[in-house]
Design a protein around this motif. Structure first.
Motif, mmCIF file in Angstrom:
data_model
loop_
_atom_site.group_PDB
_atom_site.id
_atom_site.type_symbol
_atom_site.label_atom_id
_atom_site.label_comp_id
_atom_site.label_asym_id
_atom_site.label_seq_id
_atom_site.Cartn_x
_atom_site.Cartn_y
_atom_site.Cartn_z
ATOM 1 N N ILE A 5 0.826 -1.202 -0.088
ATOM 2 C CA ILE A 5 0.093 0.005 -0.071
ATOM 3 C C ILE A 5 0.816 1.122 -0.056
ATOM 4 O O ILE A 5 0.630 2.186 -0.828
ATOM 5 N N MET A 6 2.040 1.171 0.885
ATOM 6 C CA MET A 6 2.911 2.010 0.810
ATOM 7 C C MET A 6 3.522 2.591 -0.480
ATOM 8 O O MET A 6 3.734 3.551 -1.011
ATOM 9 N N ALA A 7 4.038 1.439 -1.206
ATOM 10 C CA ALA A 7 4.802 1.472 -2.499
ATOM 11 C C ALA A 7 3.708 2.040 -3.548
ATOM 12 O O ALA A 7 4.015 2.808 -4.370
ATOM 13 N N VAL A 8 2.470 1.571 -3.602
ATOM 14 C CA VAL A 8 1.472 1.832 -4.565
ATOM 15 C C VAL A 8 1.252 3.295 -4.266
ATOM 16 O O VAL A 8 0.983 4.304 -5.339
ATOM 17 N N ASN A 9 1.022 3.845 -3.092
ATOM 18 C CA ASN A 9 0.648 5.231 -2.823
ATOM 19 C C ASN A 9 1.780 6.414 -3.365
ATOM 20 O O ASN A 9 1.528 7.129 -3.997
ATOM 21 N N ASN A 10 3.092 5.759 -3.137
ATOM 22 C CA ASN A 10 4.353 6.737 -3.365
ATOM 23 C C ASN A 10 4.376 6.682 -4.885
ATOM 24 O O ASN A 10 4.769 7.732 -5.293
ATOM 25 N N GLU A 11 4.195 5.540 -5.371
ATOM 26 C CA GLU A 11 4.399 5.509 -7.077
ATOM 27 C C GLU A 11 3.251 6.197 -7.674
ATOM 28 O O GLU A 11 3.533 7.066 -8.737
ATOM 29 N N LEU A 12 2.072 6.260 -7.132
ATOM 30 C CA LEU A 12 0.960 6.967 -7.793
ATOM 31 C C LEU A 12 1.158 8.453 -7.764
ATOM 32 O O LEU A 12 0.956 9.050 -8.618
ATOM 33 N N THR A 13 1.808 8.717 -6.542
ATOM 34 C CA THR A 13 2.022 10.353 -6.223
ATOM 35 C C THR A 13 3.046 10.797 -7.299
ATOM 36 O O THR A 13 3.049 11.891 -8.000
ATOM 37 N N LEU A 14 3.879 10.096 -7.766
ATOM 38 C CA LEU A 14 5.072 10.386 -8.473
ATOM 39 C C LEU A 14 4.342 10.411 -10.064
ATOM 40 O O LEU A 14 4.860 11.247 -10.848
ATOM 41 N N PHE A 15 3.806 9.529 -10.217
ATOM 42 C CA PHE A 15 3.038 9.209 -11.667
ATOM 43 C C PHE A 15 2.209 10.310 -11.781
ATOM 44 O O PHE A 15 2.264 11.028 -13.044
#
Length: 408
Positions: A146-156
């Motif tokens: 969940i943390m990785a998904v949220n971080n990557e979504l923010t960058l994307f």
């Protein structure tokens, strides 16, 4: 017959020869003019003209009605994805269920079962002794995903789509779908799975010893003040798999029933390391109410509600291992929505222009014809007399040559 358009105003009484010549010029002038103007009219009426149309600050409806060849330049060349794309990922039901809730009934029950096994020095290689660590691993992995998904979504979403011209709706949809699929399948999975595989390689490659003694356990030959403790590898699958050579050894996990017999928990595995055995396990038991009732009855606890298998896409439940679910980032649905209207508003095209070919209109054609007519009239008034005079000289010279030959 008497029309004379080449009358010389300076000679009001021309000779009969001059008058006949002027009348001939007039007739030739009229014939040539009619032929030229008829040709020009025919060509003008049937030919096509290129027209450039410019639309200023078009709306979306106006843009939709423009030809596909229209060029619309964006005011904003770089548009952040978050202005027209929205993600609402739905994660695996287990990751938000009561089975991994830190202070929930299920985790408290498993922890109590483990402490009882440890205090009574009973076999820890059972469901009572190992289940708590399996679900702790699931909890940690869900949190990491969940943390990785949220971080990557923010960058994307903070990255930009760069377009000079506005994209058509169908091309926009294809491009965004390709971008999203590439993000979901490549960037996210590669980053998360790389981290997961790095962790697995780290503890298996360095020969780390589990605190639960599931891969190595100490062998004490005798007690001494200063002595050597030897470590011996655990074996699984009826001693056919040795943790010293195969860190991924697993076998079915059993539950010690109150009757003293062992009952194999469906889908649950135990092995050299809790993470490896958990990844090789399925979670079919927490979707099966009978399985959960057997466990809670053995552990002398209240019944715990099972999850519904209709709420997940990871099927079949009894064969889908957790490593498969983890490789899909525990995501049931990305919940992606994107809006072409918002993209169009962010692009803010100032002008749209397109070139079209169409037949000349009547007014335009008549204007062209009259413009040509004036020039042709002036040109013919110079050319025709000169042409006649030139032809007359050539004809007279030829007659003199013929007469001289006859005389000779």
């Amino acid at each position: 017959m008497t029309l004379n358009m080449f009358e010389n105003v300076h000679k009001p009484n021309p000779s009969d020869e001059e008058l006949n010549a002027q009348r001939k010029w007039t007739r030739a002038y009229i014939v040539v003019l009619i032929v030229i103007m008829a040709s020009v009219s025919y060509i003008t009426m049937l030919s096509y003209q290129t027209v450039t149309t410019i639309v200023y600050k078009p709306t979306l409806d106006e843009y939709a009605n423009l030809p596909k060849s229209a060029d619309c330049l964006c005011t904003n060349l770089s548009i952040p994805y978050h202005t027209f794309i929205n993600f609402n990922p739905q994660f695996y039901e287990v990751c938000k269920s009561h089975f991994i809730k830190l202070n929930g009934g299920w985790m408290s029950l498993l922890y109590k079962s483990y402490t009882d096994q440890q205090d009574n020095k009973r076999n820890l290689r059972t469901f009572q002794g190992m289940a708590i660590f399996h679900f702790q691993a699931i909890q940690a992995m869900c949190r990491m995903v969940i943390m990785a998904v949220n971080n990557e979504l923010t960058l994307f979403l903070n990255s930009t789509l760069t377009t000079v011209e506005i994209l058509e709706s169908d091309l926009f949809e294809k491009k965004i779908n390709t971008t999203i699929n590439s993000f979901c399948l490549n960037t996210m999975r590669s980053n998360f799975l790389y981290s997961l595989q790095w962790i697995r390689n780290m503890y298996s490659g360095n020969g780390l010893i589990s605190a639960l003694a599931t891969n190595w356990y100490p062998v004490i030959a005798f007690e001494a003040t200063i002595g050597t403790i030897y470590m011996k590898a655990q074996k699984y699958n009826l001693s056919s798999c040795n943790c010293a050579t195969m860190p991924g050894c697993v076998e079915p996990m059993s539950l010690e029933l109150n009757s003293g017999s062992n009952w194999t928990v469906p889908g649950m595995m135990i092995g050299c390391l809790p993470l490896e055995s958990m990844l090789e396990s399925t979670l079919e038991c927490i979707y099966d109410q009978d399985c959960l009732d057997t466990i809670t009855e053995t552990l002398l606890a209240k019944s715990i509600r099972a999850l519904s298998s209709t709420q997940t896409r990871f099927k079949p439940i009894n064969t889908t291992k957790l490593i498969t679910t983890a490789s899909e980032l525990f995501i049931e649905d990305w919940g992606v929505k994107f809006s072409y209207e918002k993209y169009f508003a962010s692009c803010q095209p100032k002008t749209c222009s397109y070139v079209s070919s169409e037949r000349f209109h009547i007014i335009t054609s008549m204007s062209t014809i009259f413009t040509i007519y004036g020039g042709i009239c002036i040109l013919l008034r110079f050319i025709i007399p000169i042409g006649f005079k030139f032809a007359y000289k050539c004809f007279s010279r030829r007659n003199r040559q013929v007469t001289a030959m006859d005389t000779t």
